[in-house]
Design an enzyme around this catalytic site. Structure first.
Site, PDB file in Angstrom:
ATOM      1  N   LYS A  99       0.749  -1.162   0.174  1.00  0.00           N
ATOM      2  CA  LYS A  99      -0.032   0.143   0.008  1.00  0.00           C
ATOM      3  C   LYS A  99       0.794   1.064  -0.137  1.00  0.00           C
ATOM      4  CE  LYS A  99      -3.336  -3.055   0.255  1.00  0.00           C
ATOM      5  NZ  LYS A  99      -3.719  -3.259  -0.873  1.00  0.00           N
ATOM      6  N   GLU A 137      -2.516   7.587   7.930  1.00  0.00           N
ATOM      7  CA  GLU A 137      -3.540   8.280   6.982  1.00  0.00           C
ATOM      8  C   GLU A 137      -4.429   9.250   7.935  1.00  0.00           C
ATOM      9  OE1 GLU A 137      -4.418   5.747   2.729  1.00  0.00           O
ATOM     10  OE2 GLU A 137      -5.853   6.042   4.265  1.00  0.00           O
ATOM     11  N   ARG A 174      -7.658  -7.877  -8.165  1.00  0.00           N
ATOM     12  CA  ARG A 174      -8.314  -9.288  -8.062  1.00  0.00           C
ATOM     13  C   ARG A 174      -9.961  -8.888  -8.424  1.00  0.00           C
ATOM     14  NH1 ARG A 174     -10.821  -8.161  -3.675  1.00  0.00           N
ATOM     15  NH2 ARG A 174      -9.550  -7.089  -1.969  1.00  0.00           N
ATOM     16  N   HIS A 186     -14.321  -1.915   9.599  1.00  0.00           N
ATOM     17  CA  HIS A 186     -13.498  -1.778   8.649  1.00  0.00           C
ATOM     18  C   HIS A 186     -13.857  -2.619   7.376  1.00  0.00           C
ATOM     19  CE1 HIS A 186     -11.905   1.605  10.178  1.00  0.00           C
ATOM     20  NE2 HIS A 186     -11.383   1.206  11.262  1.00  0.00           N
TER      21      HIS A 186
END
Lengths: 156, 503
Positions: free
Chosen positions: B116, B204, B296, B239
């Site tokens: 990421k 973040e 994917r 999440h």
């Protein structure tokens, strides 16, 4: 016929009687259909089909979009008066233990962290009280149903 | 050429892919661990090969064993599904080097998007906006914790810690206050290390009030990279998505076009091939930021299929065979909603549940699609992900899609294992959901102390009567629950009773 069920509101006695094909519970009525479902007619005029299945001692009931678990108490069975035992909901590993015997805890406090299904699960105190037993340490494997911790809840 | 496909996955997505292979006239091979011997997907394959070993690592994550099976069964393609090895570049590379077609993007595309932190940098370079935040390069635990603390002051609170190798909410922690940072970072690193073998995390800024909106893309070897519109997946717990729809209720043609262009640019930046999803956060201002790209097929792909008419898995097979994608110009038609049926106790912090599926009776009728890997009589075990099924509805409008979803969820009967069915049903009545003004914090905001079902008293009477009559009539002697299930003592989680609220 009298049956006793354990619900969240406590133990409830239910007496149903059969007249012809129709079962009665007070003013409510039920008929067992050929496919095993129950056609239910409540006294308030509500009608619907219930699907039931028994797993162990528990009757699972689907009725009008809701699912109920009703544990049947076998006649003569002794009441298991278990206190505040906190039980492992599934097999897993204890990652952390935050409390020790004698410690006072607040409602919502994290007592233990378990890892199961690759996720961490926090075992929280549902009420304030005192920890009276800690049965596992970090790193230990627990089986489903293992008593992890014991606590005495404060009087409300 | 692709003629025989090994599906390196299990459960619902393996069923989805195996059925697509059957429809496309391709031979298929399923691989399964011993505890999946009776699972549905094993039946749907032309050939099924038992994986040796007990753990997930020894079976579904065992690259060597899977490659060997692909070779001995004569497979010329491998479809990884999602999860497991689907985003493992080393596996994609090994498959390719064995002369077998990988149904997905190139190993280097997986690498650049899979890590990421690298993805954030790649996207910044491609001109795609990313969420304000900082990458943490330190690998050593103590050095990383120090770096995280320093970065946190620049990023600001509330912030999110995310695993660089992460996904599915694993290794992710929301941190509201500085004093919670260290514990959250340790926990996130530990979970990431256990799940992905890589404890690196990055920070973040938490953009509250944002929607999670993602763009489905398709790219073939004939120079075409297109987007198939957006999906909104804002409704999440821990999440993890539970409620997904297409199109997004508040989307404008202008934002869709800009987001679509950014997604195509992101895909082209890594020379993408096949199906992929570029995830964005859409702020109330209309600004959007790159979150990550999933290289994917995605769990919620059916909602896009229903509104575009494109069979995404079929296109994956086509593209992998070197053919051009078959879809022409796209029009979005109607509205689709997917909910994820989990074996979990929504009234107890969504704790996973296990048990027998004594009754599993999905809804039927117009506009309803059920993608599942289970059927009545199966057992839900703690071995794998607790997702049982995806219920997807389509209707001409969003209002009608919600009405159809309510009807479908009311009809859905699952007995023997606790599920989130009622939670999903109540979600359909939440004003934010009805208005389409959902954001990623909705569940926590609506139920800060946890959700509990509100059950009309007269229904409890009906249920008690049903149980009493069933017992009196001896219905349990004809119950479809299997032998293993009946040994279990009922509703599994004692927490349920401890946490239940009294009316």
């Amino acid at each position: 016929m009298l049956h006793q069920f354990r619900t969240a509101q406590g133990d409830i006695e239910v007496t149903v009687a059969k007249q012809g094909d129709v079962w009665h519970l007070g003013e409510h009525q039920a008929i067992v259909e050929d496919d095993g479902r129950l056609s239910i007619h409540l006294s308030n005029g509500m009608k619907g089909y219930a699907t039931t299945a028994k797993v162990g001692d528990v009757w699972w009931v689907h009725f009008e979009g809701h699912t109920f678990c009703l544990e049947r108490i076998e006649p003569g069975a002794s009441q298991s008066g278990d206190g505040g035992g906190l039980i492992a909901p599934m097999p897993g590993k204890v990652l952390e233990v935050f409390v020790e015997i004698g410690q006072s805890v607040e409602a919502g406090e994290t007592l233990m962290v378990l890892e199961a299904m690759k996720m961490e699960h926090r075992i929280l105190a549902s009420n304030s009280g005192e920890i009276t037993g800690v049965h596992f340490a970090a790193g230990e494997q627990v089986q489903q149903g293992s008593v992890l911790l014991e606590m005495v809840e404060d009087e409300a | 050429m692709v003629s025989k496909v090994l599906v390196a996955n299990r459960g619902e997505i393996a069923c989805r892919i195996l059925r697509a292979c059957r429809e496309a006239g391709l031979q298929s091979v399923a691989i399964y661990a011993e505890n999946d011997t009776k699972s549905l997907f094993v039946e749907l394959a032309d050939q099924a090969i038992l994986l040796q070993g007990d753990s997930i690592t020894a079976t579904y994550l065992n690259q060597e064993q899977i490659l060997e099976i692909a070779a001995t069964t004569g497979c010329d393609a491998v479809h990884p599904g999602f999860g497991f090895l689907s985003e493992r570049a080393d596996f994609a590379r090994a498959v390719t080097q064995a002369g077998i077609q990988w149904i997905g993007p190139s190993p280097s595309a997986i690498e650049r998007m899979g890590d990421k932190m690298t993805a954030r940098k790649t996207m910044r370079d491609a001109g795609v906006p990313v969420i304000p935040g900082e990458e943490i390069e330190e690998e050593d635990e103590n050095e990383a914790l120090i770096a995280i603390q320093q970065a946190s002051t620049r990023v600001g609170y509330p912030l999110l810690l995310k695993a660089s190798s992460g996904g599915g909410g694993k290794g992710m922690r929301a941190v509201e206050r500085p004093e919670d940072l260290v514990e959250a970072a340790q926990s996130a690193r530990r979970e990431a290390l256990a799940a992905f073998g890589d404890g690196r995390v990055y920070l973040e800024r938490m953009l509250t009030g944002s929607k999670h909106v993602e763009i489905q893309i398709l790219a073939d070897r004939h120079g075409r990279t297109i987007h198939l519109g957006e999906r909104e997946c804002s409704v999440q717990r821990r999440h993890q998505k539970v409620f997904e729809e297409a199109p997004c209720a508040t989307m404008t043609e202008e934002i869709r076009s800009a987001m679509g262009k950014a997604a195509v640019a992101a895909a082209m930046a890594v020379h993408y091939e096949g199906a992929g999803t570029v995830e964005f956060l859409l702020a109330p201002t209309g600004e959007f930021f790159f979150l990550e790209m999933n290289t994917r097929i995605q769990v919620e792909h059916p909602v896009t299929e229903l509104v575009t008419g494109v069979d995404i898995v079929r296109e994956q097979l086509r593209i992998a065979a070197g053919e051009p994608m078959s879809c022409g110009d796209l029009n979005l038609r109607g509205h689709a909603i997917e909910v994820r049926l989990y074996a979990e106790d929504a009234s107890n912090n969504f704790l996973p549940a296990i048990g027998p599926l004594a009754v599993f009776r999905p809804p039927e009728g117009p506009g309803i699609r059920l993608d599942t890997g289970v059927r009545q009589g199966d057992d839900v075990t703690p071995n794998y992900d607790p997702m049982l099924a995806k219920l997807i509805v389509w209707a001409p409008s969003r209002v009608e899609a919600l009405q159809r979803m309510r009807r479908a969820l009311d009809e859905f009967v699952v007995l023997g294992t606790i599920t989130n069915l009622r939670f999903l049903r109540e979600l359909c009545d939440v004003p934010d959901v009805i208005e389409g003004s959902t954001d990623t914090t909705m569940i926590d905001r609506l139920w800060p102390n946890g959700w509990s079902a509100s059950i009309p008293v007269e229904l409890e009477d009906g249920a008690l009567m049903a149980a009493a009559v069933s017992e009196s009539s001896g219905l349990h002697h004809q119950s479809p629950s299997n032998a293993q299930g009946t040994e279990q003592s009922g509703p599994l989680s004692p927490f349920m009773t401890l946490n239940r609220r009294y009316p």
